[in-house]
Scaffold this active site. Structure first.
Site, PDB file in Angstrom:
ATOM      1  N   LYS A 239       0.827  -1.208   0.000  1.00 26.71           N
ATOM      2  CA  LYS A 239       0.000   0.000   0.000  1.00 26.71           C
ATOM      3  C   LYS A 239       0.866   1.264   0.000  1.00 26.71           C
ATOM      4  O   LYS A 239       2.055   1.208   0.340  1.00 26.71           O
ATOM      5  CB  LYS A 239      -0.925  -0.046   1.222  1.00 26.71           C
ATOM      6  CG  LYS A 239      -1.919  -1.213   1.181  1.00 26.71           C
ATOM      7  CD  LYS A 239      -2.914  -1.138   2.316  1.00 26.71           C
ATOM      8  CE  LYS A 239      -3.957  -2.255   2.185  1.00 26.71           C
ATOM      9  NZ  LYS A 239      -5.058  -2.102   3.166  1.00 26.71           N
TER      10      LYS A 239
ATOM     11  N   TYR B  10     -12.599  -2.725  -3.799  1.00 22.28           N
ATOM     12  CA  TYR B  10     -13.157  -2.604  -2.448  1.00 22.28           C
ATOM     13  C   TYR B  10     -14.684  -2.523  -2.462  1.00 22.28           C
ATOM     14  O   TYR B  10     -15.287  -1.942  -1.556  1.00 22.28           O
ATOM     15  CB  TYR B  10     -12.551  -1.393  -1.727  1.00 22.28           C
ATOM     16  CG  TYR B  10     -11.137  -1.619  -1.220  1.00 22.28           C
ATOM     17  CD1 TYR B  10     -10.769  -2.819  -0.600  1.00 22.28           C
ATOM     18  CD2 TYR B  10     -10.164  -0.633  -1.339  1.00 22.28           C
ATOM     19  CE1 TYR B  10      -9.472  -3.033  -0.133  1.00 22.28           C
ATOM     20  CE2 TYR B  10      -8.865  -0.832  -0.869  1.00 22.28           C
ATOM     21  CZ  TYR B  10      -8.528  -2.037  -0.258  1.00 22.28           C
ATOM     22  OH  TYR B  10      -7.253  -2.234   0.212  1.00 22.28           O
TER      23      TYR B  10
ATOM     24  N   THR C 207      -6.608  -7.409  10.079  1.00 24.03           N
ATOM     25  CA  THR C 207      -6.658  -6.086   9.441  1.00 24.03           C
ATOM     26  C   THR C 207      -6.084  -4.957  10.305  1.00 24.03           C
ATOM     27  O   THR C 207      -5.321  -4.125   9.811  1.00 24.03           O
ATOM     28  CB  THR C 207      -8.134  -5.749   9.078  1.00 24.03           C
ATOM     29  OG1 THR C 207      -8.688  -6.867   8.378  1.00 24.03           O
ATOM     30  CG2 THR C 207      -8.214  -4.521   8.203  1.00 24.03           C
TER      31      THR C 207
ATOM     32  N   ASN D  71      -2.271  -0.375   6.803  1.00 27.36           N
ATOM     33  CA  ASN D  71      -1.845  -1.677   7.319  1.00 27.36           C
ATOM     34  C   ASN D  71      -0.942  -2.455   6.344  1.00 27.36           C
ATOM     35  O   ASN D  71      -0.948  -3.670   6.287  1.00 27.36           O
ATOM     36  CB  ASN D  71      -3.068  -2.504   7.743  1.00 27.36           C
ATOM     37  CG  ASN D  71      -4.048  -2.687   6.604  1.00 27.36           C
ATOM     38  OD1 ASN D  71      -3.787  -2.274   5.476  1.00 27.36           O
ATOM     39  ND2 ASN D  71      -5.164  -3.330   6.876  1.00 27.36           N
TER      40      ASN D  71
ATOM     41  N   HIS E 209      -2.232  -5.397   1.112  1.00 26.60           N
ATOM     42  CA  HIS E 209      -3.485  -6.078   0.782  1.00 26.60           C
ATOM     43  C   HIS E 209      -3.114  -7.496   0.366  1.00 26.60           C
ATOM     44  O   HIS E 209      -2.110  -7.699  -0.329  1.00 26.60           O
ATOM     45  CB  HIS E 209      -4.209  -5.404  -0.392  1.00 26.60           C
ATOM     46  CG  HIS E 209      -5.276  -6.292  -0.953  1.00 26.60           C
ATOM     47  ND1 HIS E 209      -6.523  -6.403  -0.361  1.00 26.60           N
ATOM     48  CD2 HIS E 209      -5.265  -7.177  -1.986  1.00 26.60           C
ATOM     49  CE1 HIS E 209      -7.232  -7.309  -1.026  1.00 26.60           C
ATOM     50  NE2 HIS E 209      -6.499  -7.795  -2.018  1.00 26.60           N
TER      51      HIS E 209
ATOM     52  N   GLU F 149      -8.634 -10.904  -8.522  1.00 30.89           N
ATOM     53  CA  GLU F 149      -7.713  -9.794  -8.217  1.00 30.89           C
ATOM     54  C   GLU F 149      -6.427  -9.867  -9.057  1.00 30.89           C
ATOM     55  O   GLU F 149      -5.919  -8.838  -9.494  1.00 30.89           O
ATOM     56  CB  GLU F 149      -7.399  -9.782  -6.721  1.00 30.89           C
ATOM     57  CG  GLU F 149      -8.616  -9.346  -5.902  1.00 30.89           C
ATOM     58  CD  GLU F 149      -8.386  -9.372  -4.395  1.00 30.89           C
ATOM     59  OE1 GLU F 149      -7.308  -9.813  -3.948  1.00 30.89           O
ATOM     60  OE2 GLU F 149      -9.296  -8.930  -3.675  1.00 30.89           O
TER      61      GLU F 149
END
Ligand code: ADP
Length: 155
Positions: A11, A51, A93, A114, A117, A128
């Site tokens: 991320k 998402y 998470t 975090n 993913h 994905e």
């Protein structure tokens, strides 16, 4: 046992904190096989799809904005039971609650920021990987380490 592919995104928080190498290294050291790797700038369209399961949540737009803050690094990792292995490595998470030893437990203080993913099941992983990689961006290459990584009947 199934050889699986899973999608990981490093991320923007990870890119900003200069942790790209460190986190990729965790996956490499575990024995996961990198078959796709690239930097990309995400946009609202791909994130709304990615998402979609969060679309009713109050933090939906905030999560998407955070994912567009700078480029991410996308990885496609391959291995026996790779989807579950990578989820276990990532941890729960919320980084504040994630156990020490997991990526989120070791590197994150946040529910949102975090670090990674990781696909959460076989159907999402397939969708994905397709969402983030073109077929020609995925490489079929054989690891010379396979018999040091697995027993000969494990893969
Ligand atoms: P995971 O990434 O662990 O599979 P989800 O799919 O539920 O978790 O959520 C996607 C992302 O949205 C999370 O990784 C996190 O960045 C953010 N998120 C989820 N729930 C919350 C929350 N309650 N507060 C803030 N951010 C959240």
């Amino acid at each position: 046992m199934a050889l699986e592919r899973t999608l990981v995104l490093l991320k923007p928080c990870t890119v900003q904190r200069a942790l790209i190498g460190e986190i990729i290294s965790i996956f490499e050291k575990k024995g996961l096989h990198i078959v796709g790797l690239k930097m990309m700038q995400l946009d609202d369209r791909i994130l709304s799809e990615h998402y979609a399961h969060l679309s009713e949540k109050p933090f939906f737009q905030r999560v998407k904005d955070a994912m567009m803050a700078c480029p991410v690094v996308a990885l496609c990792l391959e291995g026996v039971e790779a989807i579950e292995v990578v989820r276990t490595l990532a941890g729960p998470t919320n980084g504040r609650k994630a156990p020490a030893g997991t990526i989120r437990g070791n590197y994150s203080m946040s529910f949102q920021e975090n670090i990674v993913h990781a696909s959460d099941g076989p159907e999402t992983a397939a969708a994905e990987v397709k969402r983030f990689f073109k077929p020609e961006e995925l490489y079929e290459w054989k690891s010379n380490n396979l018999l040091s990584t697995y027993a000969n009947d494990e893969f």
